[in-house]
Design a protein around this motif. Structure first.
Motif: not given
Length: 184
Positions: A5-9, A14-17
């Protein structure tokens, strides 16, 4: 597999950033530490040398490191006509605090290897550790102290200086006196 889902993406992005930002900050951050201040090496101090005896201007002179006895004699105005340079090594290096004595012709230096009775005389300014230990009442400790004293004071200028060494009083000095002499 189900689709994200969009929020999971957004959460994964966010974590990779966040991880990429932390890595960039660690790489770009300047190392912390104590800054070093470099100073030039210390300038060696000149030597102070006492020149005495048959020289034109006896006194204490300042000489550059690496100077020789002939430089000290030159600083003292050269030798007098009565100077006896036969026993003086003019090429010897000088030490800080050394006394250089130039004898006159009418002085009779005691040559090395002379004897008092059956014992050879010992030159306090040039004797080896073993030679010093042949003196009455002088063992290893006193011999070491004599060598230490002559090195730190530029040699002995008179026999009585021997009493400046701990453990050598008047009684010991009187026993030793017939067996010692000093040369510059």
């Amino acid at each position: 597999m189900e689709e994200w889902q969009d929020w999971q993406k957004y959460l994964v992005a966010f974590f990779f950033g966040l991880i990429a930002s932390a890595v960039i900050l660690l790489i770009a951050r300047r190392p912390t530490g104590i800054p070093l201040t470099l100073y030039p090496p210390p300038t060696p101090q000149p030597y102070q040398v006492h020149v005495d005896g048959a020289v034109n201007s006896p006194g204490v002179y300042t000489l550059e490191r690496g100077s020789r006895v002939h430089d000290a004699v030159k600083a003292a105005g050269g030798t007098t006509e009565s100077a006896n340079l036969r026993e003086i090594n003019l090429a010897a290096p000088v030490k800080d605090g050394q006394k250089i004595y130039i004898p006159s012709m009418d002085e009779t230096p005691i040559p090395s290897g002379t004897k008092q009775g059956d014992k050879p005389l010992v030159d306090l300014n040039h004797a080896s550790f073993e030679e010093l230990m042949t003196l009455p009442g002088i063992g290893e400790d006193r011999a070491r102290e004599i060598i230490q004293y002559r090195e730190s004071h530029g040699g002995f200028s008179e026999l009585e200086e021997l009493m400046n060494i701990s453990g050598i009083g008047e009684a010991t000095f009187e026993k030793i006196k017939p067996f010692i002499f000093i040369t510059p």
